[in-house]
Design an enzyme around this catalytic site. Structure first.
Site, PDB file in Angstrom:
ATOM      1  N   ILE A 121       0.866  -1.330   0.372  1.00  0.00           N
ATOM      2  CA  ILE A 121      -0.301  -0.162   0.100  1.00  0.00           C
ATOM      3  C   ILE A 121       0.749   1.390  -0.310  1.00  0.00           C
ATOM      4  O   ILE A 121       1.894   0.983   0.604  1.00  0.00           O
ATOM      5  CB  ILE A 121      -1.199   0.190   1.301  1.00  0.00           C
ATOM      6  CG1 ILE A 121      -1.485  -1.354   1.130  1.00  0.00           C
ATOM      7  CG2 ILE A 121      -2.057   1.040   1.032  1.00  0.00           C
ATOM      8  CD1 ILE A 121      -1.819  -1.183   2.435  1.00  0.00           C
ATOM      9  N   GLU A 122       0.669   2.087  -0.788  1.00  0.00           N
ATOM     10  CA  GLU A 122       0.988   3.688  -0.886  1.00  0.00           C
ATOM     11  C   GLU A 122       0.250   4.812  -0.390  1.00  0.00           C
ATOM     12  O   GLU A 122      -1.116   4.431  -1.240  1.00  0.00           O
ATOM     13  CB  GLU A 122       1.689   3.930  -2.212  1.00  0.00           C
ATOM     14  CG  GLU A 122       2.429   4.767  -2.445  1.00  0.00           C
ATOM     15  CD  GLU A 122       3.122   5.582  -4.280  1.00  0.00           C
ATOM     16  OE1 GLU A 122       3.436   6.372  -3.908  1.00  0.00           O
ATOM     17  OE2 GLU A 122       2.293   4.228  -5.146  1.00  0.00           O
TER      18      GLU A 122
END
Length: 138
Positions: A121-122
């Site tokens: 997840i960014e």
């Protein structure tokens, strides 16, 4: 004529936005808990993130759906220092960041971490004109 043939011009853009995305997960309850507690997402039926339990996916589905194969970027308007404090309080390990990156509409600052299925997840924040563009402001 195939889409691969030379001379075929691409359209300006057929896509305006993302409707939803499907994550294949080991345990729906664990995943719902993570996304609601860590990212503050509301738990609702049929919204942006759809969850399919591994081995019980809906048809049609990805060719090889497996937990941990996703890598996506979410945009926040919250200061990243505040997000980092919250992630730390939730016991989330930061893989990288904050680091400068390029988003769809300009420069962003990103933090990378993983969910319970090891999806990457960014979470990123635009600044300046990119922030307005990410909201759809004129």
């Amino acid at each position: 004529m195939s889409w691969k043939e030379e001379g075929t011009k691409p359209p300006q853009c057929f896509i305006q936005s993302l409707d939803h995305l499907v994550l294949t997960v080991k345990n729906i309850e664990d995943t719902v808990g993570f996304y609601s507690k860590v990212l503050g997402m509301e738990v609702v039926t049929f919204k942006k993130f759809n969850l399919h339990e591994a081995g019980k996916e809906f048809e049609p589905k990805a060719r090889h759906p497996v937990p941990g194969s996703a890598d996506f970027c979410l945009i926040t308007e919250v200061p990243l220092e505040q997000l980092l404090d919250h992630l730390q309080a939730c016991g989330v390990t930061i893989e990288e960041g904050p680091v400068a990156r390029t988003g769809a509409v300009g420069p962003i600052t990103s933090i990378y971490f993983r969910d319970p299925d090891e999806n990457l997840i960014e979470v990123s924040r635009y600044s300046g004109a990119g922030a307005a563009a990410s909201r759809g402001d004129p």
